[in-house]
Design an enzyme around this catalytic site. Structure first.
Site, mmCIF file in Angstrom:
data_model
loop_
_atom_site.group_PDB
_atom_site.id
_atom_site.type_symbol
_atom_site.label_atom_id
_atom_site.label_comp_id
_atom_site.label_asym_id
_atom_site.label_seq_id
_atom_site.Cartn_x
_atom_site.Cartn_y
_atom_site.Cartn_z
ATOM 1 C CG ASP A 111 33.976 34.445 39.350
ATOM 2 O OD1 ASP A 111 34.464 35.540 38.991
ATOM 3 O OD2 ASP A 111 34.653 33.520 39.829
ATOM 4 C CG HIS A 281 32.460 39.972 39.629
ATOM 5 N ND1 HIS A 281 32.346 39.474 38.347
ATOM 6 C CD2 HIS A 281 32.908 38.934 40.412
ATOM 7 C CE1 HIS A 281 32.710 38.196 38.344
ATOM 8 N NE2 HIS A 281 33.044 37.845 39.584
#
Length: 301
Positions: A111, A281
């Site tokens: 991320d 994610h």
């Protein structure tokens, strides 16, 4: 580390290292070549706690909290957001590793940490022979590809980048509810089951602090402004990532918003490989075995 929170890294050293006038809280452990692990939003270094024991058998792990996150110090908010630019963060990570005695090191980032990782490779290629990015595309690509469907998926990019203090006040009204919704909504199963209770305890603690809420917003404000400009300048000038690059993404993650994430990374790096993993994610927590194996093989090759 605060005594009433569980120790998720038994046997690892705890240090605060000064870099770019920021105190970076780190967990360090293992043996072998140095591997810098960088977390993303809305998390801290604890994202690595499930895969750290296996990786520590092969690498010396350095796991800092990014500036403003977790237990690192909080740079001041500014009109340019420069302290939260990935260029400044990357410079700080390079200084951190040099302070620890490492001129050359591997880096993997998830991320926001992935954005620091590829900026580190672009700005300091001599320091990073190999890097891995987890469930991201380059910042400028996200902004340039933003359409109705993608905008709904990454609405937080626009929300968090709004001028101070609008998003801060909105989040501060119910920080834990916002945090838990965000975490759950980015998983494959749309719940918190993949996160250990200890990791959630750590994250809930720091995420409620007003100055850290603001730091996270500054991170995204930088992404919408100075980080985008740096990326576009690299693309316009033909500057590519010279390091070997591994791109991993969840088959139900955010990077899958484009048809072929690997094709996007090939425009940035001539030496890239990658694949999807069975998760959303949060690769290190939703698919810890697969993530650890992929990183171990890539950095050991």
């Amino acid at each position: 580390m605060k005594s009433d929170l569980p120790d998720l890294f038994p046997g690892f050293e705890t240090r605060v290292v000064q870099a770019n006038q920021t105190g970076l809280f780190c967990r360090i452990g293992g043996s072998g070549p140095p591997l810098l692990l960088l977390h993303g939003y809305p998390q801290s270094h604890v994202i690595w706690h499930e895969i750290a024991p296996e990786l520590a058998e092969h690498f010396t792990l350095v796991m800092p909290d990014l500036p403003g996150y977790g237990m690192s110090s909080v740079p001041a908010v500014s009109a340019t957001h420069e302290a939260y630019s990935k260029r400044v963060m990357a410079s700080g990570m390079r200084e951190l590793m040099r302070t620890l005695g490492y001129e050359h090191f591997f880096v993997a980032g998830h991320d926001r940490g992935g954005r620091v990782a590829y900026r580190l490779a672009l700005d300091h290629p001599e320091s990073v022979p190999r890097l891995a990015v987890l469930d991201i595309l380059p910042t400028s690509d996200y902004w340039d590809r933003l359409d109705r469907a993608f905008g709904l998926k990454v609405y937080h990019w626009m929300f968090l980048a709004q001028p101070f203090p609008f998003p801060e006040k909105m989040i501060a009204a119910a920080p834990v509810r916002y945090l838990e919704h965000t975490l759950a909504s980015w998983t494959a199963n749309k719940n918190l089951d993949c996160f250990t209770q200890g990791a959630l305890d750590h994250t809930r603690r720091w995420f409620c602090e007003p100055d850290r809420i603001s730091a996270c917003c500054e991170d995204y404000r930088a992404g919408a402004t100075i980080d985008y400009e740096h990326d576009r300048a690299d693309q316009d000038n033909g500057n590519t990532i010279r390091s070997e690059l591994l791109a991993l993404w969840g088959n139900k993650g955010i990077a899958m918003s484009v048809d072929d994430p690997l094709a996007v990374w090939r425009t940035w790096c001539p030496h890239v490989q990658g694949r999807s993993l069975p998760c959303g994610h949060f690769l290190p927590e939703e698919a810890p075995k697969e993530t650890a194996a992929a990183l171990r093989v890539f950095f050991s090759d």
